[in-house]
Design a protein around this motif. Sequence first.
Motif, PDB file in Angstrom:
ATOM      1  N   SER A   6     -25.644   2.173  53.178  1.00 58.39           N
ATOM      2  CA  SER A   6     -25.461   1.868  51.768  1.00 58.39           C
ATOM      3  C   SER A   6     -26.791   1.906  51.018  1.00 58.39           C
ATOM      4  CB  SER A   6     -24.818   0.484  51.615  1.00 58.39           C
ATOM      5  OG  SER A   6     -24.719   0.127  50.261  1.00 58.39           O
ATOM      6  N   SER A   7     -27.844   1.388  51.653  1.00 58.79           N
ATOM      7  CA  SER A   7     -29.167   1.396  51.021  1.00 58.79           C
ATOM      8  C   SER A   7     -29.657   2.824  50.810  1.00 58.79           C
ATOM      9  CB  SER A   7     -30.169   0.633  51.884  1.00 58.79           C
ATOM     10  OG  SER A   7     -29.775  -0.715  52.040  1.00 58.79           O
ATOM     11  N   VAL A   8     -29.480   3.675  51.837  1.00 58.12           N
ATOM     12  CA  VAL A   8     -29.898   5.077  51.722  1.00 58.12           C
ATOM     13  C   VAL A   8     -29.130   5.760  50.603  1.00 58.12           C
ATOM     14  CG1 VAL A   8     -29.930   7.307  52.887  1.00 58.12           C
ATOM     15  CG2 VAL A   8     -30.616   5.249  54.121  1.00 58.12           C
ATOM     16  N   HIS A   9     -27.825   5.517  50.555  1.00 59.09           N
ATOM     17  CA  HIS A   9     -26.987   6.118  49.523  1.00 59.09           C
ATOM     18  C   HIS A   9     -27.486   5.712  48.134  1.00 59.09           C
ATOM     19  CE1 HIS A   9     -23.525   6.349  46.780  1.00 59.09           C
ATOM     20  NE2 HIS A   9     -23.128   7.379  47.535  1.00 59.09           N
ATOM     21  N   ASP A  10     -27.768   4.414  47.955  1.00 49.46           N
ATOM     22  CA  ASP A  10     -28.211   3.925  46.646  1.00 49.46           C
ATOM     23  C   ASP A  10     -29.571   4.492  46.260  1.00 49.46           C
ATOM     24  OD1 ASP A  10     -25.878   2.498  46.518  1.00 49.46           O
ATOM     25  OD2 ASP A  10     -26.797   0.580  47.120  1.00 49.46           O
ATOM     26  N   VAL A  11     -30.468   4.576  47.237  1.00 48.71           N
ATOM     27  CA  VAL A  11     -31.801   5.111  46.946  1.00 48.71           C
ATOM     28  C   VAL A  11     -31.712   6.573  46.536  1.00 48.71           C
ATOM     29  CG1 VAL A  11     -34.011   5.761  47.978  1.00 48.71           C
ATOM     30  CG2 VAL A  11     -33.074   3.470  48.361  1.00 48.71           C
ATOM     31  N   VAL A  12     -30.961   7.369  47.272  1.00 49.32           N
ATOM     32  CA  VAL A  12     -30.841   8.796  46.954  1.00 49.32           C
ATOM     33  C   VAL A  12     -30.214   8.986  45.577  1.00 49.32           C
ATOM     34  CG1 VAL A  12     -29.705  10.958  47.603  1.00 49.32           C
ATOM     35  CG2 VAL A  12     -30.780   9.527  49.364  1.00 49.32           C
ATOM     36  N   ARG A  13     -29.142   8.218  45.291  1.00 52.33           N
ATOM     37  CA  ARG A  13     -28.465   8.366  44.005  1.00 52.33           C
ATOM     38  C   ARG A  13     -29.345   7.898  42.839  1.00 52.33           C
ATOM     39  NH1 ARG A  13     -23.751  11.273  43.509  1.00 52.33           N
ATOM     40  NH2 ARG A  13     -23.118   9.858  41.839  1.00 52.33           N
ATOM     41  N   SER A  14     -30.368   7.081  43.116  1.00 53.77           N
ATOM     42  CA  SER A  14     -31.247   6.596  42.045  1.00 53.77           C
ATOM     43  C   SER A  14     -32.433   7.525  41.778  1.00 53.77           C
ATOM     44  CB  SER A  14     -31.778   5.201  42.397  1.00 53.77           C
ATOM     45  OG  SER A  14     -32.655   5.261  43.514  1.00 53.77           O
ATOM     46  N   LEU A  15     -32.589   8.556  42.599  1.00 56.51           N
ATOM     47  CA  LEU A  15     -33.694   9.497  42.391  1.00 56.51           C
ATOM     48  C   LEU A  15     -33.533  10.215  41.052  1.00 56.51           C
ATOM     49  CD1 LEU A  15     -33.866  11.115  45.942  1.00 56.51           C
ATOM     50  CD2 LEU A  15     -35.627   9.664  44.916  1.00 56.51           C
ATOM     51  N   LEU A  37     -24.871  14.648  44.811  1.00 55.47           N
ATOM     52  CA  LEU A  37     -26.065  13.813  44.634  1.00 55.47           C
ATOM     53  C   LEU A  37     -26.171  13.198  43.250  1.00 55.47           C
ATOM     54  CD1 LEU A  37     -28.723  16.171  46.318  1.00 55.47           C
ATOM     55  CD2 LEU A  37     -27.488  14.263  47.368  1.00 55.47           C
ATOM     56  N   GLY A  38     -25.551  13.812  42.268  1.00 56.67           N
ATOM     57  CA  GLY A  38     -25.748  13.399  40.887  1.00 56.67           C
ATOM     58  C   GLY A  38     -26.840  14.227  40.230  1.00 56.67           C
ATOM     59  N   GLU A  39     -26.871  14.230  38.912  1.00 55.88           N
ATOM     60  CA  GLU A  39     -27.828  15.052  38.185  1.00 55.88           C
ATOM     61  C   GLU A  39     -29.264  14.574  38.408  1.00 55.88           C
ATOM     62  OE1 GLU A  39     -26.767  15.170  34.108  1.00 55.88           O
ATOM     63  OE2 GLU A  39     -24.972  16.418  34.417  1.00 55.88           O
ATOM     64  N   GLY A  40     -29.479  13.254  38.501  1.00 60.43           N
ATOM     65  CA  GLY A  40     -30.833  12.745  38.683  1.00 60.43           C
ATOM     66  C   GLY A  40     -31.461  13.191  39.988  1.00 60.43           C
ATOM     67  N   ALA A  41     -30.743  13.038  41.108  1.00 59.35           N
ATOM     68  CA  ALA A  41     -31.283  13.440  42.411  1.00 59.35           C
ATOM     69  C   ALA A  41     -31.478  14.952  42.483  1.00 59.35           C
ATOM     70  CB  ALA A  41     -30.348  12.980  43.526  1.00 59.35           C
ATOM     71  N   THR A  42     -30.586  15.694  41.802  1.00 57.63           N
ATOM     72  CA  THR A  42     -30.747  17.156  41.779  1.00 57.63           C
ATOM     73  C   THR A  42     -32.019  17.537  41.030  1.00 57.63           C
ATOM     74  OG1 THR A  42     -28.336  17.396  41.808  1.00 57.63           O
ATOM     75  CG2 THR A  42     -29.631  19.317  41.151  1.00 57.63           C
ATOM     76  N   ARG A  43     -32.287  16.848  39.913  1.00 58.01           N
ATOM     77  CA  ARG A  43     -33.541  17.105  39.199  1.00 58.01           C
ATOM     78  C   ARG A  43     -34.748  16.713  40.060  1.00 58.01           C
ATOM     79  NH1 ARG A  43     -30.577  15.067  34.631  1.00 58.01           N
ATOM     80  NH2 ARG A  43     -31.388  12.969  35.057  1.00 58.01           N
ATOM     81  N   TRP A  44     -34.617  15.637  40.836  1.00 58.28           N
ATOM     82  CA  TRP A  44     -35.717  15.208  41.701  1.00 58.28           C
ATOM     83  C   TRP A  44     -36.064  16.291  42.718  1.00 58.28           C
ATOM     84  CZ3 TRP A  44     -36.728  14.394  46.869  1.00 58.28           C
ATOM     85  CH2 TRP A  44     -37.874  13.665  47.165  1.00 58.28           C
ATOM     86  N   VAL A  45     -35.045  16.941  43.263  1.00 53.81           N
ATOM     87  CA  VAL A  45     -35.289  18.020  44.242  1.00 53.81           C
ATOM     88  C   VAL A  45     -36.177  19.092  43.619  1.00 53.81           C
ATOM     89  CG1 VAL A  45     -34.217  19.883  45.549  1.00 53.81           C
ATOM     90  CG2 VAL A  45     -33.171  17.607  45.554  1.00 53.81           C
TER      91      VAL A  45
END
Length: 496
Positions: A6-15, A37-45
């Motif tokens: 759950s922590s990993v999921h939340d961290v990735v989704r908050s990127l 991943l969501g738009e934020g994590a995709t932008r982080w990549v």
Amino acid sequence: MSLTASSVHDVVRSLDWPHAPELVLPPPEAARLVGVLGEGATRWVAGAVEQAIEEARGAGGSDLMAPWDRVRWRLQRTIADCLVRMVAGDVSTVPDGTSRDAVVIQDIVGRDVDLPTLTALVRTLQHALLQLFLVHALRRPEGAAAASQGVHILTSALDGWVDDLIVDVVAERQRALESTHTRRRAVVQALLAGNAVDTGAASTLLGVPLAGWHVACVVGAAVGSTVESSSVARVAASLVRAVGGGTVLQHESSTGQVALWVCAERPGRAPEPAGLEIPPPLVVGVGRACSGPSGLRRTYVEASDAMRLARRSATSPLRYADVALAATLNQDEERARWYVEHTLGDLAGPDHDMVTLRATLRAFFATRMRVAPTAELLFLHRNTLISRLDRVERLLGHRVSERTAEVQAAPAQRATRRLSGCTHRVEPATRSSPQSAAHVPLPSSLGRRRRSSPHHRSDAGVAIQRPERRRSRLRVARSSSSSAAAAGSTSTPGGH
């Protein structure tokens, strides 16, 4: 879902990464990432990969022709896959073969990039990406567990990429040992090393008349820039036109510099800098026309020296014929600095007056020490020029004509190189003298343009006749002691 998952999921989704560049992945794949991943994590990549590439290019970015577009695509896909697996709770390593890229492998082998350099580059990318993820994860309360799992997955993926690259590069090099490209490259390297080759067989293999005439052009760029193949092609085409025709031979070094030769049975024209098309940010040096197998190496060495001077002086293209003395002196940086300091003395200083006087002196030599043409070149009144040259001689401690070679070499060398131990700036870009092919770097404030009419106005505003183009003698600089003595012998009390 476990607490760690759950922590990993939340961290990735908050990127997230503000103002990130676009993904270079295919649109369907990018849309799938946004859904998972969501738009934020995709932008982080996209943003994290771009920053990692910039750091790698800055740390080991001497390889100007590395296929960064392919590296960017591969990294985005690898990092995105890692984040998807983190969200899904999958901690397995990357499946074998998914990180292979034939284009990158062929580029590495084709340009003979050594494995230590390649490994160091990938490790720099890996370190930058891990640091970016850790910084974000550890800012969150639940980030410690996510950081541990994220580091494991990212490290496994990037280590797999390095392992695959090394295996594939070794295999490709074995396969290429007998290929034509490798044999051509080996022959060029032998010629550049000064080794003897079979001229006939080498000419057939390279497709150029090796016993004929060659003009080399070495293409480079500033650190952090890249050399595009299309830009090199434009330089090659303009060099062929400038020389007057011939066959192009191209050789790419492992550091990204590109050597071009125009080879022909007969000597062509000496290429003029104005006739060469140099797309920015390329920097180009051009050698002289030389004949035979040894001439191919000689013109290359000359072009390489000229390119290094062009890079330091921000002047491109430079012909070796115009900077041969400065190029020779610049082979040893420390001794070159000593030479300049000893020859010029205070005239080597960094202040604006000294820069102007050095540029005046270079222009004087470029016009074969003739006052009228020098004044014309610098847009100066004749008396202003003579006054400057008098000041130059006082600073040197002797007449310019007494040590012509030394005094001519030192300002040219000072203008084309930033010497270690000196804080002086590189002097301004060049302008060619109509009386000489030599380049004369001139500050923009050196002189004022005169009117095109037969008369012009001096600094005092008095109309005077434009000087005729004739040989003029430079006044002998008087020392302070001789001036005082002369004044004492000619003056009387109350005299005028």
